[in-house]
Design a protein around this motif. Structure first.
Motif, PDB file in Angstrom:
ATOM      1  N   VAL A  53      -8.429   0.869   3.947  1.00  0.00           N
ATOM      2  CA  VAL A  53      -8.826   2.109   3.996  1.00  0.00           C
ATOM      3  C   VAL A  53     -10.074   2.585   4.874  1.00  0.00           C
ATOM      4  CG1 VAL A  53      -9.452   4.214   2.612  1.00  0.00           C
ATOM      5  CG2 VAL A  53      -7.608   2.569   1.838  1.00  0.00           C
TER       6      VAL A  53
ATOM      7  N   SER B 285      -6.946  -4.102  -0.436  1.00  0.00           N
ATOM      8  CA  SER B 285      -6.571  -2.725   0.444  1.00  0.00           C
ATOM      9  C   SER B 285      -7.515  -1.884   0.840  1.00  0.00           C
ATOM     10  CB  SER B 285      -5.352  -2.335   0.159  1.00  0.00           C
ATOM     11  OG  SER B 285      -5.558  -1.466  -1.112  1.00  0.00           O
ATOM     12  N   THR B 286      -8.762  -1.705   0.004  1.00  0.00           N
ATOM     13  CA  THR B 286      -9.821  -0.828   0.247  1.00  0.00           C
ATOM     14  C   THR B 286     -10.439  -1.087   1.551  1.00  0.00           C
ATOM     15  OG1 THR B 286     -10.473  -0.502  -2.074  1.00  0.00           O
ATOM     16  CG2 THR B 286     -12.062  -0.152  -0.703  1.00  0.00           C
TER      17      THR B 286
ATOM     18  N   ILE C 215       3.123  -1.079  -2.640  1.00  0.00           N
ATOM     19  CA  ILE C 215       1.723  -0.516  -2.454  1.00  0.00           C
ATOM     20  C   ILE C 215       1.508   0.023  -3.961  1.00  0.00           C
ATOM     21  CG2 ILE C 215       1.827   0.387  -0.045  1.00  0.00           C
ATOM     22  CD1 ILE C 215       3.503   3.130  -1.386  1.00  0.00           C
TER      23      ILE C 215
ATOM     24  N   SER D 234       0.495  -4.985   2.474  1.00  0.00           N
ATOM     25  CA  SER D 234      -0.116  -3.991   1.881  1.00  0.00           C
ATOM     26  C   SER D 234      -1.392  -3.412   2.684  1.00  0.00           C
ATOM     27  CB  SER D 234      -0.946  -4.712   0.453  1.00  0.00           C
ATOM     28  OG  SER D 234      -1.691  -3.452  -0.423  1.00  0.00           O
ATOM     29  N   SER D 235      -2.182  -4.217   3.398  1.00  0.00           N
ATOM     30  CA  SER D 235      -3.240  -3.590   4.430  1.00  0.00           C
ATOM     31  C   SER D 235      -2.556  -2.914   5.306  1.00  0.00           C
ATOM     32  CB  SER D 235      -4.227  -4.907   4.894  1.00  0.00           C
ATOM     33  OG  SER D 235      -4.512  -5.566   3.807  1.00  0.00           O
TER      34      SER D 235
ATOM     35  N   LYS E   6      -0.288   4.198  -5.671  1.00  0.00           N
ATOM     36  CA  LYS E   6      -0.995   4.499  -4.337  1.00  0.00           C
ATOM     37  C   LYS E   6       0.041   5.330  -3.428  1.00  0.00           C
ATOM     38  CE  LYS E   6      -4.111   0.986  -2.737  1.00  0.00           C
ATOM     39  NZ  LYS E   6      -4.127  -0.043  -3.566  1.00  0.00           N
TER      40      LYS E   6
ATOM     41  N   TYR F  47       0.132  -1.161   5.342  1.00  0.00           N
ATOM     42  CA  TYR F  47       0.898  -0.059   5.148  1.00  0.00           C
ATOM     43  C   TYR F  47      -0.393   0.944   4.813  1.00  0.00           C
ATOM     44  CZ  TYR F  47       3.348   3.489   2.551  1.00  0.00           C
ATOM     45  OH  TYR F  47       3.764   4.864   2.289  1.00  0.00           O
ATOM     46  N   ILE F  48      -1.316   0.401   4.253  1.00  0.00           N
ATOM     47  CA  ILE F  48      -2.392   1.279   3.783  1.00  0.00           C
ATOM     48  C   ILE F  48      -3.274   1.894   4.818  1.00  0.00           C
ATOM     49  CG2 ILE F  48      -4.642   1.652   2.453  1.00  0.00           C
ATOM     50  CD1 ILE F  48      -2.343   1.778   0.739  1.00  0.00           C
TER      51      ILE F  48
ATOM     52  N   ASP G  35      -4.038  -3.946  -4.771  1.00  0.00           N
ATOM     53  CA  ASP G  35      -5.091  -2.793  -5.069  1.00  0.00           C
ATOM     54  C   ASP G  35      -6.591  -2.710  -4.549  1.00  0.00           C
ATOM     55  OD1 ASP G  35      -4.511  -0.081  -6.366  1.00  0.00           O
ATOM     56  OD2 ASP G  35      -5.927  -0.786  -7.634  1.00  0.00           O
TER      57      ASP G  35
END
Length: 186
Positions: A171, A167-168, A23, A86-87, A28, A89-90, A164
């Protein structure tokens, strides 16, 4: 130059480094860290490094590791694994934050993002301009990003993009899956 390694930095690294691999290596994680229940302090407040030094340290340590893993697993497979990790976890982290929000619409997302990017470490790691903000649109133009700079300098932009910026979408999904994400430069 010798640098004193104080207990606060050691404590932070011991907490942040294990998860940081997936992350943005602490960056993050710092945005999602909760205050210490005993002291009320945010663990990132006691680090005696500049933002650029912290990013350089974390990313300078982990980008070579990620590149080695990509080489070992094959780049396509590695990028797929890291994108999923990543996706997930975020999305989980943001979902835990937004569960108490009254609304999770675009307006709530824009408020959340502004709070994140105006707080350490992002307030000095990013240069940006909010170019449009309404009930239907929230547009941010980034002109500088220490994470992107580090990944570019180490020839790992594909990994940096996955970790980075991709992963938006996660969110936004945690806020409202109906929100449409667009990144015209990528």
């Amino acid at each position: 130059e010798n640098q004193v390694f104080n207990e606060n930095r050691r404590s932070f690294l011991l907490k942040a480094v294990p998860l940081a691999t997936f992350i943005c290596f602490g960056c993050k994680r710092a945005a999602f860290m909760k205050k210490d229940p005993d002291t009320g302090d945010n663990p990132t407040n006691n680090i005696k490094m500049t933002t650029e030094e912290a990013y350089s340290y974390f990313l300078g340590t982990f980008i070579p590791l990620l590149k080695a893993l990509a080489s070992e697993l094959g780049n396509e497979k590695f990028l797929s694994i890291i994108a999923k990790a990543s996706s997930e976890y975020i999305e989980q982290g943001v979902s835990s934050i937004t569960k108490d929000y009254e609304k999770t619409d675009l307006k709530a997302y824009s408020k959340f993002l502004k709070e994140v990017i105006e707080s350490p470490p992002y307030n000095t790691a990013l240069k940006y301009e909010i170019t449009e903000e309404s009930d239907e649109t929230f547009e941010v133009k980034y002109t500088e990003c220490l994470v992107a700079k580090a990944f570019k300098e180490m020839n790992a932009t594909d990994i940096g993009y996955i970790i980075d910026w991709l992963s938006t979408k996660s969110v936004l999904k945690a806020f409202d899956p109906k929100i449409i994400y667009s990144n015209p430069l990528n």
